[in-house]
Motif scaffolding. Structure first.
Motif, PDB file in Angstrom:
ATOM      1  N   GLY A  19       0.811  -1.213   0.000  1.00 22.40           N
ATOM      2  CA  GLY A  19       0.000   0.000   0.000  1.00 22.40           C
ATOM      3  C   GLY A  19       0.844   1.263   0.000  1.00 22.40           C
ATOM      4  O   GLY A  19       2.058   1.234  -0.229  1.00 22.40           O
ATOM      5  N   SER A  20       0.208   2.380   0.287  1.00 22.69           N
ATOM      6  CA  SER A  20       0.876   3.684   0.215  1.00 22.69           C
ATOM      7  C   SER A  20       1.922   3.839   1.309  1.00 22.69           C
ATOM      8  O   SER A  20       1.935   3.114   2.303  1.00 22.69           O
ATOM      9  CB  SER A  20      -0.161   4.805   0.340  1.00 22.69           C
ATOM     10  OG  SER A  20      -0.819   4.736   1.588  1.00 22.69           O
ATOM     11  N   GLY A  21       2.807   4.798   1.098  1.00 24.84           N
ATOM     12  CA  GLY A  21       3.825   5.097   2.092  1.00 24.84           C
ATOM     13  C   GLY A  21       5.029   4.186   2.007  1.00 24.84           C
ATOM     14  O   GLY A  21       5.253   3.498   1.009  1.00 24.84           O
ATOM     15  N   VAL A  22       5.797   4.191   3.074  1.00 27.69           N
ATOM     16  CA  VAL A  22       7.026   3.399   3.142  1.00 27.69           C
ATOM     17  C   VAL A  22       6.675   1.937   3.399  1.00 27.69           C
ATOM     18  O   VAL A  22       5.816   1.633   4.222  1.00 27.69           O
ATOM     19  CB  VAL A  22       7.932   3.927   4.271  1.00 27.69           C
ATOM     20  CG1 VAL A  22       9.159   3.049   4.437  1.00 27.69           C
ATOM     21  CG2 VAL A  22       8.331   5.372   3.994  1.00 27.69           C
ATOM     22  N   ALA A  23       7.342   1.024   2.689  1.00 25.07           N
ATOM     23  CA  ALA A  23       7.090  -0.405   2.906  1.00 25.07           C
ATOM     24  C   ALA A  23       8.311  -1.218   2.512  1.00 25.07           C
ATOM     25  O   ALA A  23       8.860  -1.038   1.421  1.00 25.07           O
ATOM     26  CB  ALA A  23       5.880  -0.865   2.085  1.00 25.07           C
ATOM     27  N   ASP A  24       8.733  -2.110   3.413  1.00 28.78           N
ATOM     28  CA  ASP A  24       9.776  -3.058   3.044  1.00 28.78           C
ATOM     29  C   ASP A  24       9.125  -4.211   2.276  1.00 28.78           C
ATOM     30  O   ASP A  24       7.914  -4.209   2.042  1.00 28.78           O
ATOM     31  CB  ASP A  24      10.548  -3.552   4.273  1.00 28.78           C
ATOM     32  CG  ASP A  24       9.669  -4.302   5.277  1.00 28.78           C
ATOM     33  OD1 ASP A  24       8.531  -4.680   4.930  1.00 28.78           O
ATOM     34  OD2 ASP A  24      10.130  -4.518   6.408  1.00 28.78           O
ATOM     35  N   TYR A  25       9.938  -5.211   1.871  1.00 30.14           N
ATOM     36  CA  TYR A  25       9.366  -6.262   1.031  1.00 30.14           C
ATOM     37  C   TYR A  25       8.414  -7.175   1.779  1.00 30.14           C
ATOM     38  O   TYR A  25       7.665  -7.934   1.169  1.00 30.14           O
ATOM     39  CB  TYR A  25      10.452  -7.074   0.306  1.00 30.14           C
ATOM     40  CG  TYR A  25      11.533  -7.646   1.182  1.00 30.14           C
ATOM     41  CD1 TYR A  25      11.302  -8.750   1.985  1.00 30.14           C
ATOM     42  CD2 TYR A  25      12.805  -7.083   1.186  1.00 30.14           C
ATOM     43  CE1 TYR A  25      12.300  -9.287   2.773  1.00 30.14           C
ATOM     44  CE2 TYR A  25      13.817  -7.604   1.982  1.00 30.14           C
ATOM     45  CZ  TYR A  25      13.563  -8.702   2.772  1.00 30.14           C
ATOM     46  OH  TYR A  25      14.551  -9.233   3.569  1.00 30.14           O
ATOM     47  N   ASN A  26       8.414  -7.100   3.104  1.00 35.19           N
ATOM     48  CA  ASN A  26       7.447  -7.873   3.889  1.00 35.19           C
ATOM     49  C   ASN A  26       6.213  -7.050   4.239  1.00 35.19           C
ATOM     50  O   ASN A  26       5.321  -7.549   4.906  1.00 35.19           O
ATOM     51  CB  ASN A  26       8.094  -8.379   5.182  1.00 35.19           C
ATOM     52  CG  ASN A  26       9.106  -9.472   4.927  1.00 35.19           C
ATOM     53  OD1 ASN A  26       8.967 -10.246   3.988  1.00 35.19           O
ATOM     54  ND2 ASN A  26      10.140  -9.534   5.749  1.00 35.19           N
ATOM     55  N   GLU A  27       6.195  -5.798   3.823  1.00 33.16           N
ATOM     56  CA  GLU A  27       5.172  -4.837   4.239  1.00 33.16           C
ATOM     57  C   GLU A  27       4.948  -4.973   5.747  1.00 33.16           C
ATOM     58  O   GLU A  27       3.832  -5.175   6.228  1.00 33.16           O
ATOM     59  CB  GLU A  27       3.855  -5.015   3.472  1.00 33.16           C
ATOM     60  CG  GLU A  27       3.034  -3.719   3.523  1.00 33.16           C
ATOM     61  CD  GLU A  27       1.669  -3.823   2.859  1.00 33.16           C
ATOM     62  OE1 GLU A  27       1.210  -2.811   2.339  1.00 33.16           O
ATOM     63  OE2 GLU A  27       1.056  -4.898   2.893  1.00 33.16           O
ATOM     64  N   THR A  28       6.060  -4.856   6.475  1.00 35.11           N
ATOM     65  CA  THR A  28       6.040  -5.045   7.919  1.00 35.11           C
ATOM     66  C   THR A  28       5.222  -3.967   8.608  1.00 35.11           C
ATOM     67  O   THR A  28       5.387  -2.774   8.337  1.00 35.11           O
ATOM     68  CB  THR A  28       7.477  -5.028   8.481  1.00 35.11           C
ATOM     69  OG1 THR A  28       8.247  -6.026   7.799  1.00 35.11           O
ATOM     70  CG2 THR A  28       7.484  -5.308   9.971  1.00 35.11           C
ATOM     71  N   VAL A  29       4.328  -4.401   9.485  1.00 43.80           N
ATOM     72  CA  VAL A  29       3.532  -3.490  10.310  1.00 43.80           C
ATOM     73  C   VAL A  29       3.844  -3.820  11.755  1.00 43.80           C
ATOM     74  O   VAL A  29       3.474  -4.890  12.261  1.00 43.80           O
ATOM     75  CB  VAL A  29       2.026  -3.652  10.038  1.00 43.80           C
ATOM     76  CG1 VAL A  29       1.227  -2.712  10.938  1.00 43.80           C
ATOM     77  CG2 VAL A  29       1.709  -3.404   8.574  1.00 43.80           C
TER      78      VAL A  29
END
Length: 199
Positions: A19-29
């Motif tokens: 999604g939008s914004g900063v994201a690593d390849y795991n889309e870590t939250v």
């Protein structure tokens, strides 16, 4: 990028688009590696997947006020699709888009030969409209200003853009974003699609 495979080159491959914004390849939250978890579950079910780090994660300084969706998404998504085509015997590519990534996936599906779409917690609503609602909920006192920001973002064009920022994105970015229409594309697509949302 990370390719999670089932040792079956004939298996379909899902491209995970964050999604939008900063994201690593795991889309870590927080501590949750969302895309890694999805990739492992897919592999157990015989489906390959490819996930990539957004450039905004480690290369945000390279973005300028004139950067748009190509720099944030499309260039890398198209390179990923080409890589899958060149490294997998199966021609079945499915795009999995989370949030804004879902809108990107819909636009990509119009341009690339993909088998299907999975839209996760995504929407066809304009991104600036969503931002306005979120900002107004958090700061109702300044609602009139957020309404004005939304209108400016939604009306931005390449001819009128001057480098003004609304909701963290320049009017050049908004002008580029305004060039896609998720709802119109969905209405005319005949690609298999699965839409789901978690509340």
């Amino acid at each position: 990028a990370v390719y999670t495979y089932t040792e079956d080159n004939n298996a379909p491959t899902i491209l995970l688009i964050p999604g939008s914004g900063v994201a690593d390849y795991n889309e870590t939250v927080g501590l949750l590696p969302t895309f890694a978890d999805i990739a492992m579950e897919l592999a157990e079910r015989g489906v390959n997947s490819l996930r990539f780090e957004k450039r905004t994660n480690r290369h945000a300084s390279e973005f300028t006020s004139e950067s748009g969706l190509d720099e944030e998404y499309f260039t890398d998504c198209k390179a990923a699709i080409e890589w899958i085509e060149n490294n997998n015997e199966s021609t079945e590519i499915i795009l999995f888009g989370h949030s804004l990534g879902g809108q990107v996936a819909v636009s990509l599906a119009e341009q690339e030969a993909v088998k299907g779409l999975i839209l996760f917690n995504s929407t066809a609503r304009h991104l600036a409209e969503i931002a306005k609602d979120q900002y107004c909920a958090a700061d109702p006192v300044n609602e009139i200003y957020y309404q004005q920001y939304m209108e400016a973002a939604m009306n931005a064009t390449k001819d009128t853009a001057k480098g003004y920022y609304y909701y963290g994105c320049s009017d050049f970015y908004w002008a580029d974003y305004n060039g896609i229409s998720t709802l119109d594309t969905l209405k005319k697509t005949d690609i298999h699609m699965f839409v789901f949302s978690l509340l």
